[in-house]
Design an enzyme around this catalytic site. Structure first.
Site, PDB file in Angstrom:
ATOM      1  N   GLY A 168      73.734  77.107  55.662  1.00  0.00           N
ATOM      2  CA  GLY A 168      74.708  77.802  56.498  1.00  0.00           C
ATOM      3  C   GLY A 168      74.124  79.137  56.943  1.00  0.00           C
ATOM      4  CD  GLU A 220      66.813  83.909  50.889  1.00  0.00           C
ATOM      5  OE1 GLU A 220      66.721  83.540  52.082  1.00  0.00           O
ATOM      6  OE2 GLU A 220      67.593  84.787  50.508  1.00  0.00           O
ATOM      7  CB  CYS A 239      82.964  81.713  65.349  1.00  0.00           C
ATOM      8  SG  CYS A 239      83.580  82.532  66.821  1.00  0.00           S
TER       9      CYS A 239
HETATM   10 ZN    ZN Z   1      84.385  84.661  66.287  1.00  0.00          ZN
END
Ligand code: ZN
Length: 205
Positions: free
Chosen positions: A21, A94, A182
């Site tokens: 992520g 990592e 986002c």
């Molecule tokens: Zn956003």
């Protein structure tokens, strides 16, 4: 949440898990959670990370909430093969900073019957797939995408937006250098940056 009761499906006992992520998404915390549970189960656990990352210290996997587990820094993925000989569970943190040979190394370790858990960034600051991650996600039995929270709108974030203008791929740092965004806030931030650049170039000419 990832549940280990799925894991006994392989005859060898080996498998590959990828936890991935953006920055501040809790990847390392999830890696540490799985490794701790393996330790409680009295399994031999080893943790490795590329030598490039010495943000806090040379020998520890340090998560952003400062839970600490010892890690061995290695210069290349191949070094892990010898070091992990006695491990039943192999953690790699990592992992985006390793070369593509990490893919073969993970396959080799899993084929030896080891459970391999890899934590890594999935994309670089420009939103492109990072290093060996596309390949790793292909060969893994289990891929878990974790998300941060968008700093601008509060939705789930999957991009690591760099606040400074440098184009260097590897730039280690904390909250003052990156913000999780986002998709829509990230694309707006990139558009705004390009507009600023255009304006700057027009003023010069
Ligand atoms: Zn956003």
């Amino acid at each position: 949440m990832f549940l280990e009761n799925n894991l006994s499906s392989s005859r060898l006992g080996g498998c590959i898990e990828v936890v991935t992520g953006s920055m501040f998404s809790g990847k390392t915390e999830e890696l540490i959670r799985r490794l701790r549970r393996a330790e409680i189960a009295k399994l031999n656990v080893g943790i490795y990370k590329p030598k490039i990352d010495n943000r806090y210290s040379d020998n520890d996997v340090v998560s952003h909430d400062s839970k600490i587990v010892s890690a061995i820094p290695v210069r290349s993925a191949k070094e892990i093969i010898d070091l992990a000989k006695d491990n039943k569970v192999v953690g790699i943190d990592e992992a985006q900073f390793f070369e593509d040979d990490l893919i073969d190394v993970c396959n080799y370790l899993a084929n030896q019957g080891k459970r391999v858990i890899v934590a890594a960034l999935d994309m670089d600051f420009s939103g492109k797939p990072f290093g060996p991650l596309p390949g790793l996600m292909s060969i893994a039995e289990y891929v878990t995408k974790v998300h941060a929270i968008c700093m601008r709108c509060g939705h789930l974030a999957n991009y690591s937006h760099r606040l400074s203008d440098t184009q260097k791929l590897v730039m280690l740092g904390e909250k003052d250098i990156y913000e999780p965004l986002c998709r829509s806030c990230f694309s707006k931030a990139i558009d705004d940056k390009n507009k600023d650049l255009e304006l700057f170039n027009n003023q010069k000419t």
